[in-house]
Scaffold this motif. Structure first.
Motif, PDB file in Angstrom:
ATOM      1  N   ASN A  49       0.614  -1.167   0.027  1.00 18.97           N
ATOM      2  CA  ASN A  49       0.082   0.240   0.057  1.00 18.97           C
ATOM      3  C   ASN A  49       0.957   1.327   0.043  1.00 18.97           C
ATOM      4  N   ILE A 112      -2.565   3.387  -5.021  1.00 16.76           N
ATOM      5  CA  ILE A 112      -3.822   2.993  -5.393  1.00 16.76           C
ATOM      6  C   ILE A 112      -3.996   2.679  -6.811  1.00 16.76           C
ATOM      7  N   PRO A 113      -4.391   1.684  -7.263  1.00 16.09           N
ATOM      8  CA  PRO A 113      -4.457   0.448  -6.569  1.00 16.09           C
ATOM      9  C   PRO A 113      -3.292  -0.214  -6.038  1.00 16.09           C
TER      10      PRO A 113
END
Length: 191
Positions: A49, A112-113
């Motif tokens: 992330n 993101i993603p």
């Protein structure tokens, strides 16, 4: 390139000829089905992330606790260059790992993603390539994708001659869930 089911297997199930639907077209359908099924399965993969680069050390931050160890070869995808690469883990904590990467410093950036980090040789496609239940699930989803593409107006008619417009919805994975149950990654369900 599909990993679980071949175009000839799907062609046999569908009962269509190579002159009507090419291997490339059927491969695209199988890739779609595998993209639905494989991320739900247990594999040596973690979602990334965020990332940063500090003094030629790349930091990869994972969504949940990963199980990588120092010295493993990890395939990182879905991040901008030069972060997407096959790297060797230098250091680890529960929620991040590092690798040597020579480039200009980059401050922490969320992605993101999310990107993915997969232990080399241990992706879901590698692990489940010879699993009959997974093959059956991928074939079932492939047939649904094929039928949704070729049915007039996206309306698929069932064996009872009832029109079923929502076959590509959430119920798609529910129809193969009993095949997948022993292999589902339950840790991702809670996030």
């Amino acid at each position: 390139m599909p990993a679980i089911v071949t175009a000839s297997q799907l062609r046999t199930v569908l009962g269509v000829s190579v002159s009507l639907y090419s291997d490339a077209y059927l491969d695209e359908i199988i890739n779609t089905a595998e993209a639905v099924i494989l991320p739900m399965l247990v594999a040596n993969t973690s979602a990334i992330n965020a990332y940063k680069l500090d003094n030629n050390v790349a930091f990869y931050y994972t969504q949940r606790e990963h199980h990588f160890v120092k010295g493993q070869s990890i395939i990182v995808t879905g991040l901008p260059a030069p972060f997407s690469a096959t790297i060797t883990v230098v250091d680890v904590t529960a929620y991040h790992f590092t690798a040597a990467l020579t480039s200009a410093n980059v401050t922490v950036r969320e992605i993101i993603p999310m990107g993915t980090a997969t232990l080399s040789g241990y992706s879901a496609a590698d692990i489940y390539a010879t699993s009959a239940p997974i093959e059956s699930a991928v074939l079932a989803v492939s047939v649904e994708v094929f039928q949704s593409r070729v049915a007039a107006g996206g309306q698929i008619e069932g064996v009872d001659f009832a029109s079923t417009p929502y076959r590509m919805g959430r119920s798609l994975t529910n129809r193969v869930s009993t095949l997948l149950q022993p292999f589902l990654d339950v840790e991702t369900v809670c996030q």
